[in-house]
Design a protein around this motif. Structure first.
Motif, PDB file in Angstrom:
ATOM      1  N   ASN A 247      42.311  82.646 -46.571  1.00  0.00           N
ATOM      2  CA  ASN A 247      43.027  83.247 -45.443  1.00  0.00           C
ATOM      3  C   ASN A 247      43.272  84.880 -45.357  1.00  0.00           C
ATOM      4  O   ASN A 247      42.999  85.285 -44.325  1.00  0.00           O
ATOM      5  CB  ASN A 247      44.503  82.588 -45.617  1.00  0.00           C
ATOM      6  CG  ASN A 247      44.631  81.222 -45.341  1.00  0.00           C
ATOM      7  OD1 ASN A 247      43.677  80.710 -44.488  1.00  0.00           O
ATOM      8  ND2 ASN A 247      45.551  80.650 -45.690  1.00  0.00           N
ATOM      9  N   HIS A 250      39.624  85.983 -44.257  1.00  0.00           N
ATOM     10  CA  HIS A 250      39.440  85.546 -42.682  1.00  0.00           C
ATOM     11  C   HIS A 250      40.423  86.641 -41.901  1.00  0.00           C
ATOM     12  O   HIS A 250      39.995  87.147 -40.895  1.00  0.00           O
ATOM     13  CB  HIS A 250      40.055  84.185 -42.319  1.00  0.00           C
ATOM     14  CG  HIS A 250      39.946  83.700 -41.008  1.00  0.00           C
ATOM     15  ND1 HIS A 250      38.804  83.515 -40.403  1.00  0.00           N
ATOM     16  CD2 HIS A 250      40.847  83.829 -40.035  1.00  0.00           C
ATOM     17  CE1 HIS A 250      38.899  83.413 -39.141  1.00  0.00           C
ATOM     18  NE2 HIS A 250      40.223  83.408 -38.870  1.00  0.00           N
ATOM     19  N   ARG A 251      41.221  87.014 -42.343  1.00  0.00           N
ATOM     20  CA  ARG A 251      42.212  88.130 -41.698  1.00  0.00           C
ATOM     21  C   ARG A 251      41.752  89.329 -42.069  1.00  0.00           C
ATOM     22  O   ARG A 251      42.416  90.469 -41.406  1.00  0.00           O
ATOM     23  CB  ARG A 251      43.692  87.963 -42.132  1.00  0.00           C
ATOM     24  CG  ARG A 251      44.433  86.642 -41.478  1.00  0.00           C
ATOM     25  CD  ARG A 251      45.788  86.791 -41.729  1.00  0.00           C
ATOM     26  NE  ARG A 251      46.461  87.124 -43.090  1.00  0.00           N
ATOM     27  CZ  ARG A 251      46.658  86.227 -43.984  1.00  0.00           C
ATOM     28  NH1 ARG A 251      46.861  84.778 -43.728  1.00  0.00           N
ATOM     29  NH2 ARG A 251      47.004  86.477 -45.121  1.00  0.00           N
TER      30      ARG A 251
END
Length: 310
Positions: A247, A250-251
């Protein structure tokens, strides 16, 4: 041999009296008379051959023995009640599964997938508790553990899951990625370590081709979750399991500057005591975790179960 255990009715009355510090309030809660409560407490004290309350005029106060006894039995009574209510609610179809977990693994991998388990097994209540180190199941509440493989797991059924694959991560908000022209460039920034993996960075640099003269000082943390947050805060480069930081990557909070995976540091597994292998709730969770593991690893079958004895 008959167990030396007072009746649960007597213990329930004692627990209420100890909690309220009053026979009268305990009697009111339990819809009994104060004299009935007093008789039950006296009966328990006679059974134990020890006083539990100090009686001063009309006041009753737990003495040292009473405080020690209630501390030891209160949770057991609560557990009996919880399991009884669960069984009654599910009419025998389902139950409670007490699962020991590694904190970061539970937060980063298990919890995002548990909605699927709840959907498929709505009658099983799953309780999670942190247990960072291997343990003996006897004398604990646990039915199973999601943990690392370790020689300390003895007398258990083990389901091998997947290996840990570590990658370096840094925050692009604090470090100029363009200056990282080779893995050795990571030595120009602080390195963040998990305390239980003191040699992980050394092994990673060996994998990258720098086997000689690599020193890797830096901050140490108990959990990977702390390493990840420290890397996000710009405190240095962390070496963490790739799936823990999907995550963040991805960010764009973190990035992997060099895609070299350090494997076989640890292997995750589901373990449960042999005497629990016929438990329906353990079987349900085991079957579910095997399917989820296959999906996670791209369909490769998990290794077969194996028994390990002390």
């Amino acid at each position: 041999m008959r167990r030396k255990i007072p009746s649960t009715n007597t213990l329930t009355i004692f627990e209420a009296a100890a909690r309220h510090g009053s026979f009268a309030r305990a009697a009111s809660e339990l819809c009994l008379t104060e004299s009935a409560v007093s008789r039950q407490i006296t009966s328990l004290e006679n059974y134990l051959d020890i006083k539990l309350f100090a009686r001063v005029k009309k006041q009753v106060v737990l003495n040292d023995a009473g405080q020690a006894y209630i501390k030891n039995i209160a949770k057991s009574l609560a557990d009996i009640e919880a399991h009884t209510l669960a069984l009654m609610a599910n009419k025998g179809d389902g139950g409670v599964l007490e699962l020991a977990v590694i904190p970061t693994f539970a937060n980063r991998w298990l919890l995002p997938r548990l909605q699927d388990f709840r959907r498929k097994h709505p009658n099983i209540m799953l309780n999670l508790s942190e247990k960072p180190q291997p343990f003996m199941f006897r004398d604990t509440i646990f039915d199973a553990a999601l943990h690392f493989d370790h020689p300390a797991w003895t007398g258990v059924v083990k389901v091998d899951l997947f290996e840990e694959r570590l990658v370096p991560v840094i925050s692009p908000n604090y470090f100029d990625v363009a200056q990282l022209t080779s893995p050795q460039a990571l030595l120009n920034m602080p390195l963040l370590h998990k305390s239980s993996r003191p040699n992980a960075w050394q092994h990673w640099f060996e994998l990258a081709g720098y086997a000689d003269g690599i020193s890797a000082p830096g901050m140490h943390f108990d959990m990977y979750g702390m390493v990840i947050e420290a890397a996000r805060a710009g405190l240095g480069a962390g070496l963490v399991p790739r799936f823990y930081v999907n995550n963040e990557i991805h960010r764009h909070d973190l990035m992997v500057p060099f895609d070299l995976e350090l494997r076989h540091e640890k292997r995750y597994c589901l373990v449960y005591p042999e005497y629990k292998q016929d438990s329906p709730v353990v079987q349900a969770f085991r079957d579910w975790i095997v399917v989820i593991e296959k999906e996670f690893t791209g369909g490769k079958p998990a290794p077969a179960l194996r028994l390990q004895y002390a």
